[in-house]
Write a protein that holds these residues in place. Sequence first.
Motif, PDB file in Angstrom:
ATOM      1  N   THR A 222      64.927  34.527  52.475  1.00  0.00           N
ATOM      2  CA  THR A 222      65.577  35.790  52.164  1.00  0.00           C
ATOM      3  C   THR A 222      66.317  36.218  53.421  1.00  0.00           C
ATOM      4  O   THR A 222      65.694  36.466  54.460  1.00  0.00           O
ATOM      5  N   VAL A 223      67.646  36.258  53.357  1.00  0.00           N
ATOM      6  CA  VAL A 223      68.444  36.499  54.554  1.00  0.00           C
ATOM      7  C   VAL A 223      69.367  37.696  54.344  1.00  0.00           C
ATOM      8  O   VAL A 223      69.666  38.096  53.215  1.00  0.00           O
ATOM      9  N   GLN A 226      73.771  41.466  59.491  1.00  0.00           N
ATOM     10  CA  GLN A 226      73.857  42.745  60.181  1.00  0.00           C
ATOM     11  C   GLN A 226      75.090  42.736  61.072  1.00  0.00           C
ATOM     12  O   GLN A 226      75.234  41.872  61.928  1.00  0.00           O
ATOM     13  N   GLU A 249      70.206  41.774  50.959  1.00  0.00           N
ATOM     14  CA  GLU A 249      69.372  40.579  51.004  1.00  0.00           C
ATOM     15  C   GLU A 249      69.931  39.510  50.076  1.00  0.00           C
ATOM     16  O   GLU A 249      70.334  39.804  48.950  1.00  0.00           O
ATOM     17  N   ILE A 274      69.828  37.461  59.680  1.00  0.00           N
ATOM     18  CA  ILE A 274      68.413  37.816  59.750  1.00  0.00           C
ATOM     19  C   ILE A 274      67.669  37.159  58.599  1.00  0.00           C
ATOM     20  O   ILE A 274      68.172  37.083  57.472  1.00  0.00           O
ATOM     21  N   THR A 275      66.464  36.665  58.879  1.00  0.00           N
ATOM     22  CA  THR A 275      65.577  36.234  57.812  1.00  0.00           C
ATOM     23  C   THR A 275      64.462  37.253  57.675  1.00  0.00           C
ATOM     24  O   THR A 275      63.885  37.705  58.665  1.00  0.00           O
ATOM     25  N   PHE A 276      64.195  37.669  56.448  1.00  0.00           N
ATOM     26  CA  PHE A 276      63.181  38.681  56.173  1.00  0.00           C
ATOM     27  C   PHE A 276      61.873  37.998  55.800  1.00  0.00           C
ATOM     28  O   PHE A 276      61.819  37.179  54.873  1.00  0.00           O
ATOM     29  N   GLU A 277      60.818  38.331  56.543  1.00  0.00           N
ATOM     30  CA  GLU A 277      59.489  37.806  56.285  1.00  0.00           C
ATOM     31  C   GLU A 277      58.549  38.968  55.976  1.00  0.00           C
ATOM     32  O   GLU A 277      58.940  40.137  56.028  1.00  0.00           O
ATOM     33  N   GLY A 281      61.924  41.579  59.846  1.00  0.00           N
ATOM     34  CA  GLY A 281      63.122  40.758  59.890  1.00  0.00           C
ATOM     35  C   GLY A 281      63.323  40.173  61.271  1.00  0.00           C
ATOM     36  O   GLY A 281      63.049  40.822  62.290  1.00  0.00           O
ATOM     37  N   TYR A 282      63.804  38.936  61.322  1.00  0.00           N
ATOM     38  CA  TYR A 282      63.984  38.227  62.588  1.00  0.00           C
ATOM     39  C   TYR A 282      65.348  37.545  62.590  1.00  0.00           C
ATOM     40  O   TYR A 282      65.796  37.019  61.564  1.00  0.00           O
TER      41      TYR A 282
END
Length: 454
Positions: A222-223, A226, A249, A274-277, A281-282
């Motif tokens: 899930t990306v 930004q 997303e 960004i990848t959402f975990e 998000g990272y």
Amino acid sequence: MRRRQFLGSLAAVGLHPGLSFAQPSSIRLIAAAHRQQILPVGYPDTEMWSFGASFPGTALRARQGDRLGVTVENQLPQPTSVHWHGLRLENAMDGVPGLTQAPIGEGASFDYEFALPDAGTYWYHSHAKSMEQIERGLYGPLIIDETDPPDVDQDITLMIDDIRLEQDGSLSAFDNFHDLSHAGRIGNLWVANGQIDPAYPVKRGERVRLRLINAANARVFTVGMQGFDGSIVALDGMPLKDPQVLPEELILAPAQRVDLIVDVTTDDEEAFLITFERDGGYAIAHFPVSGPSKATRSERPLLPPNPDFPIDLANARTATLLIEGGAMGGMRAARVDGQELGARELAGRGLFWALNGVAGRPETPLLDLSLGESARIGMANNTAFPHGMHLHGMHFSEVLADGSLGPLRDTILLNPQETREIAFQAHNPGNWLFHCHMLAHHQGGMGTWIRVSA
């Protein structure tokens, strides 16, 4: 090993090379072992297998309407093959051992040559012992440029992946039953183009075509973007007739791709992918921002359409596909080579999944179609895990609740206990694999095929 430990080590990666005109037999890909620094500097490097001594492998680029010729030479300790994911190509070139070709043995080579009727974002990867060989690095991007490409300042391809490494830099062991019977091989480190959080400089106001490819073994990414504003213009290589506004997303199942045309709108010094975990998000890639750009543009362009193959829903042949198995549900029995086996016997063979009660590729196809026929496949995921179902050789559309057709794709995500229906025109003759692209699931039994007769 947690990814956040490595976010302080950032490395820039060059953009993919510009347009080149591939001619038959003009490209040679050597599949061999090499060592690459994937963990931050100061940690050990990793022995990978790759095409062209890089991870991801050599970026291939051609123009719509060309013929592409690639000789693959195998210097690995295992047989291999190459599948050209998403391409509508001649069946003998599809790269599936046991269905379209014999595997390429150790020290042997194979000549692939095929036409390129469709522009778009594709990729190539091993289709022999895929769970292991793709995790070891045997994949690369394949970009087919439009004859009249859109006006953008940069064209950036990002292959996002997760990889499971030990502290000494080595790849974790393969073929454990947990991976085969659960969500698949989930990595402990996220990378983009083989690096942790690589950097791609941009300018404020620039227009960028960003091609995202999920090359992971099993992770559903899930990306989000930004610092950008724009549109989704293609899915799985196929242009959208009506581009979609870039959402907060995006969900990408393994093997799925998305093309974005975005403008750099941030006033900050960096923008991010960004990848959402579960825990936040990272950044998986970042874009240092300078500028401003001198370019001024208004409406974002549409991509030109690829050849169309209309689907006749009213007269389509139908089939159903019941997905069973895995942990937290399981299956009591399934057929293998015409023989009914119980759960214990199946597990002893590393088989944990079944399609229509069959574990492994069956002798008879799910559908036996004539060229030009339309087909509909209703699918039910009766398991506790998601599955990304991929059809070789042709794209399909989802049949939506109101009876209309969604955009063309070659891979569709079915969440646990979900039902979905796809439809396509059988316009490409041959024997075409249809399987889960969570690669441990395919290895564990989730594969069938479709025959299209000329």
